[in-house]
Design a protein around this motif. Structure first.
Motif, short mmCIF file in Angstrom:
data_model
loop_
_atom_site.label_atom_id
_atom_site.label_comp_id
_atom_site.label_asym_id
_atom_site.label_seq_id
_atom_site.Cartn_x
_atom_site.Cartn_y
_atom_site.Cartn_z
N ILE A 39 38.93 41.55 37.07
CA ILE A 39 39.65 40.26 36.72
C ILE A 39 40.34 40.54 35.48
O ILE A 39 39.80 40.87 34.26
CB ILE A 39 38.71 39.14 36.60
CG1 ILE A 39 37.95 38.78 37.61
CG2 ILE A 39 39.37 37.76 35.91
CD1 ILE A 39 38.64 38.44 38.96
N THR A 40 41.57 39.96 35.44
CA THR A 40 42.47 40.06 34.02
C THR A 40 43.29 38.99 33.88
O THR A 40 43.93 38.32 34.83
CB THR A 40 43.46 41.25 34.48
OG1 THR A 40 42.86 42.51 34.72
CG2 THR A 40 44.53 41.41 33.07
N VAL A 41 43.17 38.49 32.60
CA VAL A 41 43.84 37.23 32.27
C VAL A 41 44.62 37.39 30.96
O VAL A 41 44.25 38.12 30.32
CB VAL A 41 42.79 36.07 32.00
CG1 VAL A 41 43.62 34.68 31.55
CG2 VAL A 41 42.05 35.67 33.04
N ARG B 252 39.96 41.64 30.42
CA ARG B 252 40.37 43.11 30.72
C ARG B 252 39.76 43.54 31.84
O ARG B 252 38.70 44.14 31.68
CB ARG B 252 40.44 43.90 29.61
CG ARG B 252 41.14 43.39 28.13
CD ARG B 252 40.77 44.26 27.32
NE ARG B 252 41.08 43.84 25.80
CZ ARG B 252 42.33 44.08 25.14
NH1 ARG B 252 42.90 45.18 25.73
NH2 ARG B 252 42.67 43.72 24.06
N GLU B 253 40.01 43.33 33.04
CA GLU B 253 39.76 44.03 34.22
C GLU B 253 38.21 44.13 34.41
O GLU B 253 37.49 44.97 34.62
CB GLU B 253 39.98 45.40 34.28
CG GLU B 253 41.54 45.87 34.48
CD GLU B 253 41.99 47.16 34.55
OE1 GLU B 253 40.95 47.97 34.53
OE2 GLU B 253 43.26 47.37 34.61
N VAL B 254 37.52 42.83 34.32
CA VAL B 254 36.25 42.50 34.39
C VAL B 254 35.66 42.47 35.73
O VAL B 254 36.31 42.05 36.65
CB VAL B 254 35.81 41.24 33.72
CG1 VAL B 254 34.44 40.83 33.89
CG2 VAL B 254 35.87 41.49 32.05
N GLY B 255 34.57 43.02 35.96
CA GLY B 255 33.84 42.99 37.17
C GLY B 255 32.73 42.27 36.90
O GLY B 255 31.78 42.68 36.00
N GLY C 272 45.50 39.70 37.50
CA GLY C 272 44.86 40.57 38.26
C GLY C 272 43.60 40.33 38.70
O GLY C 272 42.89 39.73 38.26
N GLY C 273 43.12 41.03 39.80
CA GLY C 273 41.86 41.19 40.17
C GLY C 273 41.73 40.08 41.33
O GLY C 273 42.31 39.29 41.94
N THR C 274 40.23 40.36 41.82
CA THR C 274 40.00 39.47 42.97
C THR C 274 38.40 38.54 42.79
O THR C 274 37.80 38.95 42.10
CB THR C 274 39.85 40.36 44.45
OG1 THR C 274 38.81 41.26 44.21
CG2 THR C 274 41.16 40.85 44.68
#
Length: 549
Positions: free
Chosen positions: A294-296, A305-308, A342-344
């Protein structure tokens, strides 16, 4: 400096006065902490100090309120602006300019302060509240905590003799709250400013208070030294509750004093492990929500920043971190209506319902998967009365159980709210309780709460924990973004800490918050190195007849 002479305040739509025959004197250079449960009249008491009550709120004020010799009945707020500075519960309601620097200067412009003095005071305030890096930022771009600091700073620049603060640390992380309160304390000690603070997070403020003004209900006011008032008050911070449990006299009001008294208590508790702070969590099954990468970003500046992240049913997760760390941005991205570059996100549905990414579903289907209570609850209130809001929620949503509806949830969180009241006329705590009731009535698979304890007293927080536990017991996943470390110690099974858009810590509550001096609750600090988090754990570990003196 401030005198209430047999003051009563009565609103036409209320059967009883909010304040009744209040006699009170606040001396110059005194820091008074105003405490009481949600809705007992704290905001009315504070509003009477600068004439907001009754000049703008309506109602009838009986008796006499004087500030620095001026009768507030004869002087509306504009004629008291050079004496009384007020910061309300919602900073956005008080902003009148566009940027941080302009907002800090605005009050001085209205008071005709010379430009050279204005520049000096602005610089001093920027440094005092840690706002120097934000001076040119637009106010709407700031996080809730940053906005709160700007609101306090805009009042401080006018150098008032009386400072009235209504929930000043409610949106601040522990470090920022300590900075603000330390700055306020310096004003009291060094400049003789008189300060009235209404605050529900008493653990943050109690050590600074010279006197406590307690509103127990029924319009009554009781004032006295903090240790005297809290000895028998119905509302108290964990440090006082621990002192009562251990039988300490006098009651300690700071961590330092409590640790000095706690040595015998630590010795008695050291022989056995503490009882669990939370009920045992069932075995973890497949995640209800899975987020990857997850990117915001806002204007190419990354907030997340590209969190899972994986959220499991039956678990309550606390999302923590300093102001501006990306917590709210992450919650909105998970809910589906916020920006996501970004991300799902994947949410599983119950009973054969429609699952998937909430961003790709209809609003009705997405709400059954993920529900979000925002940091500003009024964003979700649009009808003309509390009863209309509750009825609409019942029509649109699934209930928590067969006989549980939005009104029942609201009465547990904030009892006594008249259904005919307009939502905008509620206190901040009552507004939050109403929105919580509306959202929780839908009982979605994943529940996201952004600063839900803001404006709630300890009793309401306990009821919120019960509601959250009920959701978890039904197999739902709950995420609570909060700065309230005492609430986290009682409510969360897991803690996730964010910094600059990244997850920097993730684990069981005790492991994460006890290891952090910033996020550790009062009981953990007092009893360290013992792994206790709450007063309830201490009470359960002590024999009924034991007391410490």
């Amino acid at each position: 400096m401030i005198t209430f002479d047999e003051v009563s305040v009565h609103y036409e739509d209320m059967a009883e006065p909010v304040l009744r025959d209040v006699g009170l004197t606040v001396d110059e250079g005194e820091l008074c902490l105003v405490v009481g449960h949600t809705g007992v009249g704290k905001s009315t008491l504070l509003g009477a100090v600068n004439g907001l009550v009754p000049h703008f709120t309506g109602g009838t004020l009986y008796g006499r309120v004087t500030v620095d010799g001026r009768d507030t009945a004869d002087h509306p707020p504009r004629e008291l602006a050079d004496v009384v500075g007020v910061v309300g519960q919602d900073p956005l309601d008080g902003f009148v300019t566009d940027t941080v620097e302009e907002e800090l200067a605005y009050a001085m412009e209205q008071l005709a302060v010379p430009p050279a003095t204005m520049r000096k005071r602005v610089e001093e305030t920027l440094d005092l509240l840690g706002l120097a890096d934000l001076r040119h930022r637009a106010l709407y771009e700031l996080s809730g905590g940053q906005q709160q600091r700007v609101a306090i700073g805009s009042v401080l620049t006018a150098h008032p003799r009386v400072l009235v603060l209504d929930e000043p640390t409610s949106a601040l992380d522990p470090s920022a709250a300590e900075e603000v309160l330390s700055a306020v304390t310096r004003l009291v000690h060094d400049l003789g400013v008189t300060v009235l603070i209404a605050e529900h997070r008493l653990e943050r403020v109690i050590q600074y208070a010279d006197r406590v003004i307690h509103l127990p209900g029924g319009g009554r006011v009781v004032a006295g030294r903090p240790d005297e008032v809290f000895r028998t008050s119905s509302i108290a911070p964990p440090i006082v509750e621990l002192g009562r449990t251990a039988g300490w006299d006098p009651l300690p009001l700071s961590i330092r004093d409590a640790r000095r008294k706690a040595a015998p208590l630590r010795t008695r508790l050291a022989d056995a492990p503490p009882p669990p702070a939370r009920p045992e969590v069932p075995a973890v099954g497949p995640p209800l929500l899975t987020a990857r990468g997850i990117t915001v970003s806002y204007d190419r500046v990354p907030a997340v920043r590209e969190v899972g992240l994986e959220l499991h049913g039956g678990r309550v997760t606390a999302l923590m971190g300093r102001n501006g760390s990306g917590k709210s941005s992450l919650l909105w991205a998970l809910q589906g209506s916020g920006p996501r570059s970004g991300g799902t996100v994947r949410v599983t549905a119950a009973d054969g319902g429609k699952g998937g990414d909430p961003r790709d579903l209809s609003p009705a289907d997405a709400r059954r998967l993920v529900g979000l209570v925002p940091q500003t609850p009024t964003d979700l209130l649009y009808l003309e009365s509390v009863e209309q809001e509750l009825a609409q929620a019942d029509r649109e949503s699934f209930t928590l159980g067969k006989d549980v509806h939005a009104r029942a949830v609201l009465d547990r969180l904030a009892p006594g709210i008249d259904g005919a009241t307009h939502p905008r006329d509620l206190s901040e705590g009552q507004k939050l309780a109403l929105v919580l009731a509306i959202q929780l009535t839908a009982a979605p698979r994943v529940v996201l709460l952004d600063e839900p304890t803001r404006g709630l007293d300890y009793r309401a927080k306990t009821e919120l924990i019960r509601v959250v536990d009920a959701l978890a017991a039904e197999g739902r996943a709950v995420v609570i973004s909060t700065h309230d470390v005492e609430f986290v110690a009682r409510a969360a099974d897991r803690v996730v800490v964010m910094a600059e858009g990244d997850i920097v810590a993730d684990g069981p509550t005790a492991d994460v918050i006890v290891a952090s001096p910033v996020f550790a609750p009062q009981v953990a600090k007092i009893l360290a190195p013992l792994p206790y988090l709450t007063v309830a754990q201490v009470a359960a570990a002590l024999p009924d007849d034991e007391a410490d003196s």
